[in-house]
Design a protein around this motif. Structure first.
Motif, PDB file in Angstrom:
ATOM      1  N   ILE A  31       0.848  -1.211   0.000  1.00  0.00           N
ATOM      2  CA  ILE A  31       0.000   0.000   0.000  1.00  0.00           C
ATOM      3  C   ILE A  31       0.874   1.248   0.000  1.00  0.00           C
ATOM      4  O   ILE A  31       1.827   1.333   0.788  1.00  0.00           O
ATOM      5  N   GLN A  32       0.536   2.198  -0.852  1.00  0.00           N
ATOM      6  CA  GLN A  32       1.166   3.508  -0.787  1.00  0.00           C
ATOM      7  C   GLN A  32       0.146   4.478  -0.189  1.00  0.00           C
ATOM      8  O   GLN A  32      -0.882   4.754  -0.806  1.00  0.00           O
ATOM      9  N   PHE A  33       0.449   4.962   1.025  1.00  0.00           N
ATOM     10  CA  PHE A  33      -0.477   5.872   1.708  1.00  0.00           C
ATOM     11  C   PHE A  33      -0.220   7.325   1.274  1.00  0.00           C
ATOM     12  O   PHE A  33       0.793   7.624   0.638  1.00  0.00           O
ATOM     13  N   GLY A  34      -1.114   8.186   1.667  1.00  0.00           N
ATOM     14  CA  GLY A  34      -0.955   9.614   1.367  1.00  0.00           C
ATOM     15  C   GLY A  34      -0.901   9.889  -0.127  1.00  0.00           C
ATOM     16  O   GLY A  34      -0.320  10.875  -0.574  1.00  0.00           O
ATOM     17  N   THR A  35      -1.510   9.001  -0.894  1.00  0.00           N
ATOM     18  CA  THR A  35      -1.401   9.092  -2.351  1.00  0.00           C
ATOM     19  C   THR A  35      -2.778   8.903  -2.977  1.00  0.00           C
ATOM     20  O   THR A  35      -3.402   7.855  -2.811  1.00  0.00           O
ATOM     21  N   ARG A  36      -3.220   9.929  -3.650  1.00  0.00           N
ATOM     22  CA  ARG A  36      -4.525   9.870  -4.305  1.00  0.00           C
ATOM     23  C   ARG A  36      -4.342   9.453  -5.759  1.00  0.00           C
ATOM     24  O   ARG A  36      -3.439   9.956  -6.445  1.00  0.00           O
ATOM     25  N   VAL A  37      -5.162   8.534  -6.218  1.00  0.00           N
ATOM     26  CA  VAL A  37      -5.161   8.231  -7.651  1.00  0.00           C
ATOM     27  C   VAL A  37      -5.944   9.355  -8.323  1.00  0.00           C
ATOM     28  O   VAL A  37      -7.102   9.613  -7.987  1.00  0.00           O
ATOM     29  N   THR A  38      -5.289  10.064  -9.241  1.00  0.00           N
ATOM     30  CA  THR A  38      -5.921  11.230  -9.855  1.00  0.00           C
ATOM     31  C   THR A  38      -6.494  10.904 -11.231  1.00  0.00           C
ATOM     32  O   THR A  38      -7.441  11.532 -11.675  1.00  0.00           O
ATOM     33  N   LYS A  39      -5.872   9.916 -11.896  1.00  0.00           N
ATOM     34  CA  LYS A  39      -6.253   9.682 -13.288  1.00  0.00           C
ATOM     35  C   LYS A  39      -6.138   8.201 -13.606  1.00  0.00           C
ATOM     36  O   LYS A  39      -5.163   7.551 -13.222  1.00  0.00           O
ATOM     37  N   THR A  40      -7.123   7.683 -14.314  1.00  0.00           N
ATOM     38  CA  THR A  40      -7.026   6.317 -14.828  1.00  0.00           C
ATOM     39  C   THR A  40      -7.490   6.360 -16.279  1.00  0.00           C
ATOM     40  O   THR A  40      -8.477   7.035 -16.590  1.00  0.00           O
ATOM     41  N   ALA A  41      -6.763   5.684 -17.164  1.00  0.00           N
ATOM     42  CA  ALA A  41      -7.167   5.697 -18.580  1.00  0.00           C
ATOM     43  C   ALA A  41      -6.908   4.325 -19.166  1.00  0.00           C
ATOM     44  O   ALA A  41      -5.828   3.741 -18.957  1.00  0.00           O
ATOM     45  N   PHE A  42      -7.878   3.796 -19.882  1.00  0.00           N
ATOM     46  CA  PHE A  42      -7.709   2.483 -20.515  1.00  0.00           C
ATOM     47  C   PHE A  42      -7.041   2.682 -21.871  1.00  0.00           C
ATOM     48  O   PHE A  42      -7.541   3.426 -22.719  1.00  0.00           O
ATOM     49  N   ASN A  43      -5.900   2.023 -22.047  1.00  0.00           N
ATOM     50  CA  ASN A  43      -5.182   2.097 -23.320  1.00  0.00           C
ATOM     51  C   ASN A  43      -5.652   0.938 -24.194  1.00  0.00           C
ATOM     52  O   ASN A  43      -5.386  -0.228 -23.894  1.00  0.00           O
ATOM     53  N   GLU A  44      -6.360   1.259 -25.260  1.00  0.00           N
ATOM     54  CA  GLU A  44      -6.965   0.197 -26.085  1.00  0.00           C
ATOM     55  C   GLU A  44      -5.919  -0.600 -26.846  1.00  0.00           C
ATOM     56  O   GLU A  44      -6.175  -1.718 -27.257  1.00  0.00           O
TER      57      GLU A  44
END
Ligand code: NA7
Length: 537
Positions: A104-117
């Protein structure tokens, strides 16, 4: 790509669902997993909701993991409804027991997710600038996690302290001798009100909509009951996952109006004595949430109880709901009694809404209330809110924000068409139940789907649009036959300004969901499409 880390699974969140997903994917499926959490520790909602009085209002025998009997046996809860500190300690114990922190990486927000086709993989960015790719993405971001913070003008002028229940500071907040104002009377509000009233010099409760509330009947845990559950553990877990609400009690099959008025009264009286809002709504009779007459019989009983407790007639009038009982049922000990205290004043902000926060306190249309502390107990942008806070892009460059613009659309509350290999724990259009055991159930389903994809070298899994439409249709058909769609609350999105007011749940009960959605695993996931992964990491 340099600096980019490739893993099999990225998990967002380390609440009940996220921790279990990490354990399941890493230790049972043997996949490489990286988890992220915005917080500095595990716990999800129980990390953030540290307000005085915060506790589960589900009885603890169902408010915990049920997938590991040894864990259930070894952790000793102290109370029937555990407090926030105890639940957080439990989740920390779980993180240690299964050695989860190293992933786990704490203090870290996932800001972006993108599916690469082209690669068939998710590309993930965090607030710390990390870049990951993952074949599978599991989002355990929380049903009740994104805060609803009303934008009252003038807040910056207030010279006292301001807190939101769901973002309470880690250090103790001492309100001794202070003038406190609480805005909101949902689960959080009723809990914080009861706890702060004795310490405050004066407590003003700013109530917009009155609430029904039944006693919780707090107390120590019954060790004999826990032992009975341990002795028949598998059957107990099965009963939780095949019931309607997964609350760990037996639901009633009896319609309220099918019995005599005397019998109904006796059943309500016993439900009041036993405590617990969901238990009252679902274990007294079968149809309080769907039949207006049954609902009226219950509210008539609850109003009579309130009238026996609250002494001041005007306070009682403001506290007494006039609509159906079809918000999430509340329970708490001493809530209505608190309004008999000399240092507690109820303010009706439906009649005279809050217009601004001033230097000195809160101004409503007809008065100004001087305060040292303002507590927002104003709830959450629930169900869909957290997913939409992340910039997420699926196939064809379509964002989740675009896809869900009119309303969130999912299949089984776990996947959404156009977003392959992306799973949501307790996402929109999932079952309306107690959560922890259902989180486990859903993560087990996700693990089965992932295993199916990997074993058959399929690359991706995603729901077909037509199948998703069918799921949405059947969710709506059920939900609009209940009373929960007739009353404003977070259940239908009407608590947040500008949010789509619509159905957000599968209200057919966990048992039906278990049978229907669980069946997909053995049938090879009908209604889902699979695509070959074009490149491997
Ligand atoms: P809830 O149940 O959404 O309650 C929020 C409360 O805040 C509710 O009484 C609202 O009144 C009130 N509210 C919200 N905005 C305003 C404004 N602008 N002015 C006055 N009052 C306002 O949130 P909780 O945190 O208590 O509980 C959420 C869930 O968490 C709970 O159901 C459990 O599942 C755990 P309203 O009723 O909208 O008129």
């Amino acid at each position: 790509m340099p600096g980019v880390v490739d893993v099999d699974v990225v998990v967002i969140g380390t609440g009940f669902g996220g921790l279990y997903a990490l354990r399941k994917m890493r230790d049972e499926l043997g996949l490489t997993v990286q988890s992220f959490d915005d917080a500095d520790g595990v716990g999800g909602t129980w990390y953030w909701n540290r307000y005085p009085g915060a506790r589960s209002d589900t009885e603890v025998n169902a408010y915990c993991y049920l997938s590991d009997k040894t864990l259930f046996e070894e952790w000793k809860w102290s109370e029937r409804y555990p407090r926030q500190k105890e639940i957080l300690a439990y989740l920390n114990h779980v993180a240690d027991r299964y050695d989860l922190r190293r992933s786990i990486q704490f203090g870290t927000r996932v800001t972006k997710t993108a599916f690469n086709e082209e690669t068939g993989r998710w590309e993930i960015e965090t607030s710390k600038g990390d870049q990951y790719t993952a074949q599978f993405l599991i989002e355990g971001v929380g049903l009740l996690s994104s805060t609803n913070y009303p934008n009252f003008p003038g807040e910056e002028k207030f010279t006292g302290e301001i807190y939101h229940t769901a973002r309470w500071p880690h250090e103790d907040v001492d309100v001794t001798g202070k003038r406190v104002g609480v805005i909101g009377t949902g689960s959080s509000g009723t809990q914080v009100i009861v706890e702060l009233a004795p310490a405050a010099s004066h407590l003003h409760v700013f109530q917009r909509t009155p609430q029904y509330c039944v006693p919780a009947q707090h107390g120590p845990l019954d060790p004999e009951k826990m032992q009975r559950i341990i002795d028949g553990f598998a059957a107990y877990r099965e009963s939780v996952l095949t019931s309607i609400t997964s609350f760990g009690f037996e639901e009633s099959p009896v319609p309220a109006m099918s019995v005599s008025a005397e019998e109904r009264e006796a059943v309500f009286e016993e439900a009041w004595r036993q405590g617990n809002g969901f238990r009252f709504m679902f274990a007294a009779f079968s149809d309080i949430g769907v039949d207006p007459d049954a609902n009226a019989a219950a509210t008539d009983f609850l109003k009579r109880k309130m009238a026996q407790i609250v002494k001041d007639p005007e306070t009682l009038r403001i506290l007494t709901p006039t609509d159906l009982w079809a918000k999430r049922p509340l329970c708490n000990d001493g809530y209505f009694e608190t309004f008999n205290r000399d240092n507690v004043t109820l303010v009706d902000v439906k009649a005279h809404p809050i217009v601004e926060i001033t230097e000195k306190g809160i101004r409503t249309e007809d008065a100004e209330y001087e305060l040292d502390v303002i507590v927002y107990a104003t709830g959450f942008d629930a169900v869909s809110g957290m997913y939409l806070k992340i910039d997420q892009t699926g196939r064809g460059g379509v964002t989740l924000q675009q896809k869900w613009h009119d309303r969130p659309r999912t299949t089984y509350g776990m996947m959404t068409a156009g977003f392959p290999n992306m799973f949501m724990i307790y996402g929109p259009m999932g079952p309306f139940t107690n959560q922890p055991p259902v989180h486990e159930w859903q993560v087990d389903w996700m693990a089965a789907a992932i295993k199916y994809v990997l074993d058959n070298d399929l690359g991706t899994i995603e729901p077909e649009v037509a199948f998703e439409d069918q799921w949405m249709g059947s969710c709506d058909e059920i939900a609009y036959a209940t009373l929960f769609m007739k009353v404003n609350s977070w259940i239908n999105g009407s608590n947040v300004v500008g949010k789509p007011v619509t159905n957000y749940f599968y209200m057919g009960g966990m048992g039906a969901y278990n049978e229907l959605v669980g069946g997909a695993v053995t049938e090879g996931f009908p209604g889902f499409g699979f695509g070959k992964q074009l490149a491997t990491a």
